[in-house]
Design an enzyme around this catalytic site. Structure first.
Site, short mmCIF file in Angstrom:
data_model
loop_
_atom_site.label_atom_id
_atom_site.label_comp_id
_atom_site.label_asym_id
_atom_site.label_seq_id
_atom_site.Cartn_x
_atom_site.Cartn_y
_atom_site.Cartn_z
N PHE A 159 0.85 -1.19 0.00
CA PHE A 159 0.00 0.00 0.00
C PHE A 159 0.88 1.23 0.00
O PHE A 159 1.62 1.48 0.94
CB PHE A 159 -0.96 0.06 1.19
CG PHE A 159 -1.86 1.27 1.09
CD1 PHE A 159 -3.00 1.23 0.32
CD2 PHE A 159 -1.52 2.47 1.70
CE1 PHE A 159 -3.81 2.36 0.16
CE2 PHE A 159 -2.32 3.61 1.54
CZ PHE A 159 -3.47 3.54 0.79
N ASP A 244 9.29 2.91 2.21
CA ASP A 244 8.08 3.67 2.50
C ASP A 244 7.78 3.51 3.98
O ASP A 244 7.20 2.52 4.42
CB ASP A 244 6.90 3.18 1.64
CG ASP A 244 5.61 3.97 1.91
OD1 ASP A 244 5.58 4.72 2.91
OD2 ASP A 244 4.66 3.82 1.13
N LYS A 273 2.37 11.11 7.31
CA LYS A 273 1.58 10.83 8.51
C LYS A 273 2.13 11.52 9.77
O LYS A 273 1.93 12.70 9.93
CB LYS A 273 1.43 9.32 8.68
CG LYS A 273 0.57 8.76 7.54
CD LYS A 273 -0.05 7.42 7.77
CE LYS A 273 -1.08 7.15 6.68
NZ LYS A 273 -0.81 5.97 5.86
#
Ligand SMILES: *Cc1c(COP(=O)(O)O)cnc(C)c1O
Length: 421
Positions: A159, A244, A273
């Site tokens: 993802f 990531d 985030k």
């Protein structure tokens, strides 16, 4: 409230124990917002630390933390303070001019990652796109890959976000179906398989993009040493290793960054985030000058990227992670939490797993959403992934007493599930 049969779309008529105002809010959302999510039936109006509150004032433990954007907790006073101070000065300059906040912010980011420079962006997906452009640019300019031939290796069940390029190499049918054609130049290999990486690399491979732990896939943790092998192979074959860490970064897994568990350093970090502590969309690609220095004026950009408000917030958010030793607390509380989950020991549970405060409870039956609704009733918010798995990722500021209280809610929900099955 019946806990089964609600399906993806919320059937408002079934929710009897909810105040009228919240019902109206949900009805409005259903009407005016494209239904790209199926939220749990709760309307949040306030947050503080590890807690959120609904319209009726009921308190919940937030065990999703906005997918790890809230590692520092809701409304952290240091980050809110920095935001307010900057809001009273200047919020946006664009990169056509310098501002006095971006440099100090990126300098901090470089210090915590051990890198030399960064490209500031906004959303996580934008940072991933930036990393893809970076790997290709390096492939053509440094590795000498023939024009338009560069290939990036990614892993199954990844993802990395929702842009057309990114969903084009997703293996999740929901993410990619009917959004094609897919962007060429990506090759998918299995996760946690260093041999597959070695076999897939060709002279046209510029980079390997991987999450050190697959969060959205249900907290899938590779075998120890996987990333060590990845690092070795990428160095030997002259391929950029791009981690990531949008979800796993900033202490989430009990170390500053998840790659620290294997003691390796990727060529590129993709971050987002918790880089903002949840106040603002802030993301970045971080790496050394020999790679990121390849960008020239006009080759990449973002109107809001690196703006002074974002920079002030980002700098404060990093300070909180470092000064409050959130990685250390994440490791200690994560270990405790994992022990507690293991102690549930029930035939319906297939597996519990976790690293730091990124944990998962996987069931043998597709009851994860029902379980989350029981948790909601008990005063704890968590999110199911892929029907079978519930992820627990509380803010990293959580204390032992709070964890004990939260676990009681989980144990009660587990008992309720036992009685129903
Ligand atoms: C959330 C996430 C993204 C995408 O970030 P957005 O801000 O939603 O675009 C990318 N990669 C990982 C690992 C993520 O968890």
């Amino acid at each position: 409230m019946p806990l089964t049969g609600l399906g993806g779309r919320l059937a408002i008529g079934y929710i009897t124990d909810m105040d009228l105002k919240s019902k109206r809010v949900i009805a409005l959302d259903e009407k005016v917002s494209a239904r790209t999510y199926s939220p749990l039936p709760v309307v949040l109006t306030r947050g503080k630390g590890v807690y959120v509150f609904d319209a009726a004032g009921k308190r919940y433990f937030d065990m999703l933390s906005a997918y790890s954007a809230l590692n520092q907790g809701h409304q952290h006073p240091k980050i809110v303070g920095a935001a307010k101070r900057q809001l009273s000065r200047i919020a946006l300059t664009s990169r056509a001019f310098h501002n006095d906040q971006m440099g100090p912010f990126l300098e901090k980011l470089c210090r915590v990652t051990g890198k030399e420079m960064a490209v500031p962006m906004n959303s996580g997906a934008e940072a991933v796109e930036t990393a893809i452009k970076t790997m290709r640019l390096w492939g053509y300019r440094v590795k000498g890959i023939p024009s338009d031939m560069a290939e990036i290796i990614v892993v199954a069940d990844n993802f990395h976000g929702r842009t057309t390029t990114i969903v084009g190499f997703s293996s999740d049918p929901d993410a990619r179906t009917d959004f094609g054609p897919a962007m060429p130049g990506f090759r998918v290999i299995p996760f946690d398989d260093a041999q597959a990486l070695e076999n897939a690399i060709t002279e046209n491979t510029c980079g390997f993009l991987v999450e050190p732990i697959q969060g959205e896939a249900g907290v899938r943790i590779p075998a120890p040493g996987y990333l060590t092998d990845v690092r070795r192979i990428c160095t030997e074959k002259k391929v950029l290793f791009c981690a990531d860490e949008i979800q796993t970064g900033f202490g989430r897994t009990g170390r500053p960054f998840c790659v620290d568990h294997d003691g390796v350093v990727p060529d590129l970090f993709v971050l987002g985030k918790a880089l903002s502590g949840g106040l603002y969309p802030i993301s970045a690609v971080v790496g050394d000058n020999k790679i990121l220095g390849l960008f020239e004026s006009g080759t990449h950009g973002s109107t809001f990227g690196g703006n002074p408000l974002a920079s002030a917030i980002g700098a404060a958010a990093i300070d909180v992670v470092v000064k409050e030793k959130l990685a250390k607390n994440s490791a200690a509380m994560g270990e405790l939490f994992l022990e507690k989950l293991i102690s549930l020991d029930h035939p319906l549970i297939r597996e519990v797993r976790g690293q730091g405060l990124l944990l998962a409870l996987e069931f043998k039956k597709p009851i994860a959403k029902d379980f989350c609704k029981l948790l909601l009733k008990g005063g704890l918010l968590a999110k199911d992934t892929h029907d079978y798995t519930v992820r627990f990722s509380p803010p990293l500021i959580i204390k032992k007493s709070q964890l004990d209280a939260a676990f009681k809610i989980i144990a009660v929900a587990m008992n309720a599930i036992k009685e129903r099955e």
